[in-house]
Design an enzyme around this catalytic site. Structure first.
Site, PDB file in Angstrom:
ATOM      1  N   GLU A 138      -4.605   2.423  -7.260  1.00 55.69           N
ATOM      2  CA  GLU A 138      -5.428   4.058  -5.952  1.00 55.69           C
ATOM      3  C   GLU A 138      -6.565   4.534  -6.429  1.00 55.69           C
ATOM      4  O   GLU A 138      -7.022   4.918  -4.732  1.00 55.69           O
ATOM      5  CB  GLU A 138      -3.468   4.992  -6.426  1.00 55.69           C
ATOM      6  CG  GLU A 138      -2.925   4.304  -5.785  1.00 55.69           C
ATOM      7  CD  GLU A 138      -1.574   5.260  -5.996  1.00 55.69           C
ATOM      8  OE1 GLU A 138      -1.294   5.275  -7.519  1.00 55.69           O
ATOM      9  OE2 GLU A 138      -0.664   6.149  -4.753  1.00 55.69           O
TER      10      GLU A 138
ATOM     11  N   THR B  63       4.581  10.747 -10.945  1.00 55.62           N
ATOM     12  CA  THR B  63       4.713  12.219 -10.981  1.00 55.62           C
ATOM     13  C   THR B  63       6.528  12.657 -12.136  1.00 55.62           C
ATOM     14  O   THR B  63       6.635  13.534 -12.351  1.00 55.62           O
ATOM     15  CB  THR B  63       4.446  13.271 -10.210  1.00 55.62           C
ATOM     16  OG1 THR B  63       5.325  12.885  -9.533  1.00 55.62           O
ATOM     17  CG2 THR B  63       2.501  13.235  -9.679  1.00 55.62           C
TER      18      THR B  63
ATOM     19  N   PHE C  21       0.952  -1.085  -0.044  1.00 54.77           N
ATOM     20  CA  PHE C  21      -0.299   0.075   0.079  1.00 54.77           C
ATOM     21  C   PHE C  21       0.607   1.178  -0.325  1.00 54.77           C
ATOM     22  O   PHE C  21       0.336   2.228   0.397  1.00 54.77           O
ATOM     23  CB  PHE C  21      -1.212  -0.198   1.287  1.00 54.77           C
ATOM     24  CG  PHE C  21      -1.985  -1.169   0.865  1.00 54.77           C
ATOM     25  CD1 PHE C  21      -2.654  -1.611   0.478  1.00 54.77           C
ATOM     26  CD2 PHE C  21      -1.846  -2.198   2.155  1.00 54.77           C
ATOM     27  CE1 PHE C  21      -3.742  -3.110   0.495  1.00 54.77           C
ATOM     28  CE2 PHE C  21      -2.641  -3.750   2.585  1.00 54.77           C
ATOM     29  CZ  PHE C  21      -3.124  -3.325   1.373  1.00 54.77           C
TER      30      PHE C  21
ATOM     31  N   PHE D  32      -1.372   8.683  -2.555  1.00 55.32           N
ATOM     32  CA  PHE D  32      -0.008   9.705  -2.449  1.00 55.32           C
ATOM     33  C   PHE D  32       0.005  11.064  -2.359  1.00 55.32           C
ATOM     34  O   PHE D  32       0.014  11.641  -3.860  1.00 55.32           O
ATOM     35  CB  PHE D  32       0.445   9.025  -4.269  1.00 55.32           C
ATOM     36  CG  PHE D  32       2.387   8.951  -3.991  1.00 55.32           C
ATOM     37  CD1 PHE D  32       2.926   7.942  -3.254  1.00 55.32           C
ATOM     38  CD2 PHE D  32       3.053  10.157  -5.054  1.00 55.32           C
ATOM     39  CE1 PHE D  32       4.965   8.070  -3.633  1.00 55.32           C
ATOM     40  CE2 PHE D  32       4.406  10.155  -4.771  1.00 55.32           C
ATOM     41  CZ  PHE D  32       5.230   9.274  -4.844  1.00 55.32           C
TER      42      PHE D  32
ATOM     43  N   ARG E  32       1.940  15.594  -6.114  1.00 55.90           N
ATOM     44  CA  ARG E  32       0.322  14.823  -6.171  1.00 55.90           C
ATOM     45  C   ARG E  32      -0.763  15.694  -5.337  1.00 55.90           C
ATOM     46  O   ARG E  32      -1.399  15.188  -6.060  1.00 55.90           O
ATOM     47  CB  ARG E  32       1.195  13.540  -6.073  1.00 55.90           C
ATOM     48  CG  ARG E  32      -0.457  12.355  -7.085  1.00 55.90           C
ATOM     49  CD  ARG E  32      -0.212  10.586  -7.038  1.00 55.90           C
ATOM     50  NE  ARG E  32       0.946  10.605  -7.931  1.00 55.90           N
ATOM     51  CZ  ARG E  32       0.161  10.181  -9.400  1.00 55.90           C
ATOM     52  NH1 ARG E  32      -1.058  10.471  -9.508  1.00 55.90           N
ATOM     53  NH2 ARG E  32       0.972  10.051 -10.314  1.00 55.90           N
TER      54      ARG E  32
ATOM     55  N   GLU F 247       7.505   0.685  -0.601  1.00 57.70           N
ATOM     56  CA  GLU F 247       7.854   1.923  -1.954  1.00 57.70           C
ATOM     57  C   GLU F 247       9.425   2.114  -1.163  1.00 57.70           C
ATOM     58  O   GLU F 247      10.154   2.650  -2.467  1.00 57.70           O
ATOM     59  CB  GLU F 247       7.428   2.888  -2.470  1.00 57.70           C
ATOM     60  CG  GLU F 247       7.331   3.490  -3.737  1.00 57.70           C
ATOM     61  CD  GLU F 247       6.870   4.236  -4.271  1.00 57.70           C
ATOM     62  OE1 GLU F 247       5.615   4.490  -4.027  1.00 57.70           O
ATOM     63  OE2 GLU F 247       7.455   5.494  -4.977  1.00 57.70           O
TER      64      GLU F 247
ATOM     65  N   ALA G 143       1.692   3.436  -7.788  1.00 56.79           N
ATOM     66  CA  ALA G 143       1.780   4.636  -9.036  1.00 56.79           C
ATOM     67  C   ALA G 143       0.144   3.797  -9.455  1.00 56.79           C
ATOM     68  O   ALA G 143       0.061   4.464 -10.648  1.00 56.79           O
ATOM     69  CB  ALA G 143       2.145   5.677  -9.705  1.00 56.79           C
TER      70      ALA G 143
HETATM   71  N1  MTE Z   1      -3.355  -4.278  -2.945  1.00 55.26           N
HETATM   72  C1  MTE Z   1      -3.436  -5.198  -2.447  1.00 55.26           C
HETATM   73  N2  MTE Z   1      -4.057  -5.941  -2.597  1.00 55.26           N
HETATM   74  N3  MTE Z   1      -2.238  -4.776  -2.063  1.00 55.26           N
HETATM   75  C2  MTE Z   1      -1.140  -3.788  -2.072  1.00 55.26           C
HETATM   76  O1  MTE Z   1      -0.482  -3.589  -1.266  1.00 55.26           O
HETATM   77  N4  MTE Z   1      -1.644  -1.392  -3.317  1.00 55.26           N
HETATM   78  C3  MTE Z   1      -1.411  -0.014  -3.312  1.00 55.26           C
HETATM   79  C4  MTE Z   1      -2.422  -1.420  -4.687  1.00 55.26           C
HETATM   80  N5  MTE Z   1      -3.216  -1.983  -4.764  1.00 55.26           N
HETATM   81  C5  MTE Z   1      -1.562  -2.526  -2.980  1.00 55.26           C
HETATM   82  C6  MTE Z   1      -2.926  -3.215  -3.496  1.00 55.26           C
HETATM   83  C7  MTE Z   1      -1.163   0.844  -4.059  1.00 55.26           C
HETATM   84  S1  MTE Z   1      -0.824   2.014  -3.346  1.00 55.26           S
HETATM   85  C8  MTE Z   1      -0.540   0.691  -5.978  1.00 55.26           C
HETATM   86  S2  MTE Z   1       0.300   1.973  -6.135  1.00 55.26           S
HETATM   87  C9  MTE Z   1      -1.409   0.082  -6.124  1.00 55.26           C
HETATM   88  O2  MTE Z   1      -1.553  -1.492  -5.585  1.00 55.26           O
HETATM   89  C10 MTE Z   1       0.585  -0.596  -7.612  1.00 55.26           C
HETATM   90  O3  MTE Z   1       0.083  -1.661  -7.770  1.00 55.26           O
HETATM   91  P1  MTE Z   1      -0.235  -1.429  -9.332  1.00 55.26           P
HETATM   92  O4  MTE Z   1       0.757  -0.294 -10.351  1.00 55.26           O
HETATM   93  O5  MTE Z   1       0.211  -2.717  -9.710  1.00 55.26           O
HETATM   94  O6  MTE Z   1      -1.401  -1.440  -9.368  1.00 55.26           O
HETATM   95  N1  HPA Z   2       3.808   8.074  -7.403  1.00 50.65           N
HETATM   96  C1  HPA Z   2       3.840   6.726  -6.755  1.00 50.65           C
HETATM   97  N2  HPA Z   2       5.037   6.312  -6.615  1.00 50.65           N
HETATM   98  C2  HPA Z   2       5.868   7.998  -6.870  1.00 50.65           C
HETATM   99  C3  HPA Z   2       5.737   8.155  -7.705  1.00 50.65           C
HETATM  100  C4  HPA Z   2       4.272   8.945  -7.950  1.00 50.65           C
HETATM  101  O1  HPA Z   2       3.998   9.628  -8.701  1.00 50.65           O
HETATM  102  N3  HPA Z   2       6.782   8.844  -7.737  1.00 50.65           N
HETATM  103  C5  HPA Z   2       7.679   8.892  -6.806  1.00 50.65           C
HETATM  104  N4  HPA Z   2       7.423   7.382  -6.634  1.00 50.65           N
HETATM  105 MO1  MOS Z   3       1.664   2.657  -4.329  1.00 50.35          MO
HETATM  106  S1  MOS Z   3       1.074   4.580  -3.047  1.00 50.35           S
HETATM  107  O1  MOS Z   3       1.772   3.897  -5.647  1.00 50.35           O
HETATM  108  O2  MOS Z   3       2.801   2.346  -3.982  1.00 50.35           O
END
Ligand code: MTE
Ligand code: HPA
Ligand code: MOS
Length: 750
Positions: free
Chosen positions: A704, A434, A222, A338, A304, A226, A503
């Site tokens: 997100e 971004t 979540f 974010f 953001r 990162e 992101a």
């Molecule tokens: N869903 C689950 N089950 N677990 C996670 O940790 N992270 C969220 C979202 N959904 C998360 C989640 C966040 S903060 C992001 S940025 C995106 O998943 C990242 O994965 P994606 O880019 O493949 O969508």
């Molecule tokens: N989103 C999520 N993570 C990031 C970003 C963003 O825009 N830029 C740098 N890390």
């Molecule tokens: Mo999601 S807050 O960009 O890991």
């Protein structure tokens, strides 16, 4: 049959780092952390700890061979504090012992003497003292100062949204193995294997190619992994290289909650001006972000926030100032959305207050100002393929909102001690990192001689189903059964320079790279197929594992084709790189096209408040979500449902509290309340389909954006409270916990 992550989870068969068999001689690390929020280290006494049987060594900043820096922004982002500590929970030393229990016990025996210095925990207080991470940034559109003169209604106010703890199921963990030739292999629960590799190389002062980082999957992240998985992995690496033994670090829940950063709390001041029809003419806002002690990702998050200052509305005159304030809390960090959710909460508060002043429903103002095609965002980019209006309209039509509102009005008229309310929450979220340079990915695809396929890419699986989506891309690209496709662990030796999986673009970027690599292999296969079928490569297609000539199936199937390709020495592996086209941003002018596209949606959140007790239920959430052509519809549904519940938790239940010394009080799940299955409302999601040329196979990012539907829960509660106590003036301070609801129900309007 190759099972996907979801099936493995259901069977309890998926493995996480802590499930890996522990090798003989494994050593365990426990960090020693600062017990005060701000001070100078006067002395560190290791004697008692070192005397503990089973303690192997204790490492300090001076034992770091390379750079004592695990961040990307400022020098203060140290792995181990040396002279000054800047938050409670900041690592100062690393105890290495033969068992986890001994390491923890010895860590408690390290004596650190400090000269305490003043500490600040509140963003506005830090701002007043000039404590900033960076100079403020300002986004503006039109002429706000001029526009106030045309407004019929102007309201001003403040809004505050709180921190949020990630509560990933798997706490921070890493294991490092020393290899021959000064090498190192690290298993880390990180969203950013590339960054962990780079930082470990920096800390150890070695070349990146000496460090291999591997991630099979995470038990949730979540955003909390990162940036903040890096330090723990670096500690394990430091100890492993020093002692030439495998080393493991794993935080327990309390440590993880106390020592790692959360979603940034924001304080905001707003001023909004409208004409008498409800059109917003001007919006001015200043965001005070509580960054915590060091930069971490705060500035990217703040940026953001600015990008989402007007959410899914068109506001012709906007001035938004954003200030990142340095406090003495653990560095706050990425969390789903974010920085976007904090901006959207402030604007909804402004709209709510304006609606109250105008004696209209907030929905009237929301509807009146929804973005239309090609209207500009405050950063200059026009809204292309804008779905704001469609989502709103479809939500009203499909979920019969006017009738539901009538039913609520009737209910409220007939009940004095229970009140219901419905609030709408439209969203618009920009998709791309971004930081433009991060919008790249690569993939390595192998087709083995038996026809099975292996995909490596930079996407980290954290429960969001990205591996399932990558499988789908490869299976569709090659027109083969998904069961043939395996997605490998995320590994820095196979994929170099990978961006974090964050992101919401994990599937977009890595899916496109996978598609390109598959297409490259397909080209070679078509030449082989043409030879077999007696035609030209352009006449060949593969459909459902069958070679077709001019669209007609031939006798050659996938297995035969692949084996012929192998025997004729045709490449069956390919690597491809993808970079999102057309994205750029000019920070000197705060203008550009930072996003590949936007995701839209609209939710209706319904609540029922028990006005005697202050307890409430979120009874129903109905959503129309802009989904594109989904790569995995069930995954997307899960992401929307999970995101909404997480957003509702942030807005209504989850309250992070510290004492006056910056010590976290809510450091267990008995004190920190998160939504559970009983809390979760009925959630009905309808996906708006349609083309999206900006992402792989016309899909849309989903991770997100749905979190921000949860903001509707706050405003539904405020409406329900006002149905009981019309004089109450909301202070717009989230979360709206049951305690706050009870106080509001009986607060007089003074
Ligand atoms: N869903 C689950 N089950 N677990 C996670 O940790 N992270 C969220 C979202 N959904 C998360 C989640 C966040 S903060 C992001 S940025 C995106 O998943 C990242 O994965 P994606 O880019 O493949 O969508
Ligand atoms: N989103 C999520 N993570 C990031 C970003 C963003 O825009 N830029 C740098 N890390
Ligand atoms: Mo999601 S807050 O960009 O890991």
């Amino acid at each position: 049959m190759y099972a996907n992550d979801i099936d493995l989870h259901a069977q309890g068969a998926s493995t996480f780092i802590d499930d890996m068999p522990e090798p003989a001689g494994l050593l365990h690390v426990c960090p020693v952390v600062s017990g005060i929020a701000h001070g100078l280290i006067e002395s560190v006494d290791l004697n008692d700890a070192l005397a503990c049987p089973g303690v192997v060594t204790i490492l300090l900043a001076k034992d770091i061979p390379g750079g004592n820096n695990i961040g990307n922004v400022e020098a203060g982002e140290v792995l181990l504090a040396e002279q000054e500590v800047v938050y409670q929970g900041q690592p100062v030393a690393v105890v290495v012992a033969e068992s986890d229990a001994v390491a923890r016990q010895a860590a408690g025996l390290v004596r650190i003497c400090y000269k305490e210095l003043p500490a600040v925990f509140d963003a506005r207080a830090a701002h007043a003292q000039g404590l900033h991470i960076a100079p403020p940034r300002i986004f503006s559109l039109g002429d706000v100062d001029q526009a106030w003169q045309d407004c019929d209604v102007i309201v001003e106010g403040s809004a505050a949204s709180g921190a949020q703890e990630h509560v990933y199921l798997e706490t921070q963990v890493a294991v490092a193995y020393p290899l021959e030739n000064d090498g190192l292999k690290v298993f880390s629960a990180t969203q950013s294997p590339g960054m962990v590799q780079r930082v470990i190389a920096r800390v150890l002062d070695c070349a990146m190619n000496r460090v291999e980082v591997d991630v099979l999957r995470l038990g949730g992240a979540f955003g909390g992994k990162e940036e903040q998985a890096t330090g723990w992995a670096a500690m394990a690496a430091l100890a492993a290289v020093r002692l030439q033994k495998p080393v493991k670090v794993r935080l327990n829940r309390g440590e993880d909650m106390r020592w790692t950063g959360k979603r940034h709390p924001y304080d905001s001041d707003f001023k909004i001006g409208l004409d008498k029809t409800g059109r917003i003419l001007a919006y001015e806002v200043c965001f005070y972000q509580n960054a915590g002690a060091v930069a971490d990702l705060s500035l990217a998050i703040l940026e953001r926030t600015l990008f989402h200052v007007s959410n899914s509305y068109f506001i012709p005159n906007v001035r938004a100032t954003a200030i990142s304030c340095r406090t003495h809390l653990p560095p706050n960090t990425a969390f789903r959305g974010f920085g976007g959710p904090q901006a959207m909460f402030a604007l909804e508060a402004a709209i709510f207050k304006a609606a109250a002043a105008m004696h209209v429903d907030p929905a009237h103002i929301q509807r009146r100002n929804l973005l239309q095609e090609c209207q500009p965002f405050p950063y200059g980019m026009p809204a292309e393929n804008c779905r704001a209006q469609r989502c709103w309209q479809q939500l009203h039509d499909r979920f019969d909102l006017p009738r539901r509102q009538q039913a609520i009005d009737r209910f409220n008229a007939g009940h004095s001690l229970e009140k219901k309310a419905l609030a709408l929450m439209p969203i618009c979220f920009g998709i791309s990192f971004t930081a433009t340079f991060l919008n790249q990915a690569s993939a390595l695809v192998h087709v083995y001689a038996d026809g099975s396929v292996s995909v490596s890419c930079g996407a980290v699986e954290m429960g969001q189903g990205v591996k399932e989506k990558i499988r789908q891309v490869a299976a569709r690209a090659l027109s083969i059964d998904k069961a043939r496709v395996k997605v490998e662990s995320t590994n820095t030796a196979r994929i170099a320079n990978m961006s974090p999986t964050a992101a919401s673009v994990g599937a977009d970027l890595n899916g496109q790279a996978t598609l390109l690599a598959c297409q490259r292999i397909l080209q070679g296969l078509k030449t082989v197929a043409a030879r077999l079928a007696g035609g030209e490569p352009e006449q060949i297609s593969i459909e459902q594992e069958q070679v077709c000539l001019n669209g007609q199936p031939t006798a050659t199937g996938w297995n035969k084709l692949v084996s012929e390709a192998y025997l004729s020495r045709t490449p069956l592996s390919a690597h491809a790189h993808y970079a999102t086209p057309k994205v750029f941003f000019d920070r000197s002018r705060e203008q550009g096209r930072p996003f590949a596209y936007h995701v839209y949606g609209c939710a209706a959140v319904e609540v029922a408040v028990d006005c005697l007790r202050g307890t409430y239920r979120v009874t129903d959430v109905s959503i129309v979500h802009d989904g594109g052509r989904s790569l995995a519809p069930d995954v997307d549904r899960g992401q929307v449902e999970g995101g909404v519940v997480q957003g509702l938790g942030w807005m209504t239940l989850e309250e992070v509290r510290h004492d006056g010394q910056g010590r976290l009080l809510t450091d267990s799940l008995t004190a920190y309340k998160i939504p559970d299955l009983y809390f979760a409302p009925d959630i009905a999601v309808e996906f708006l389909d349609g083309d999206n040329p900006a992402a792989v196979m016309h899909s849309k990012a989903v991770g997100e954006p749905p979190l921000m539907y949860g903001i509707g829960g706050y405003f539904a509660l405020v409406k329900a409270i006002r149905a009981f106590n019309p004089d109450w003036q909301p202070g717009f301070s989230a979360p709206m916990t049951p305690e706050k609801v009870l106080l509001a129900l009986y607060e007089c309007g003074c």
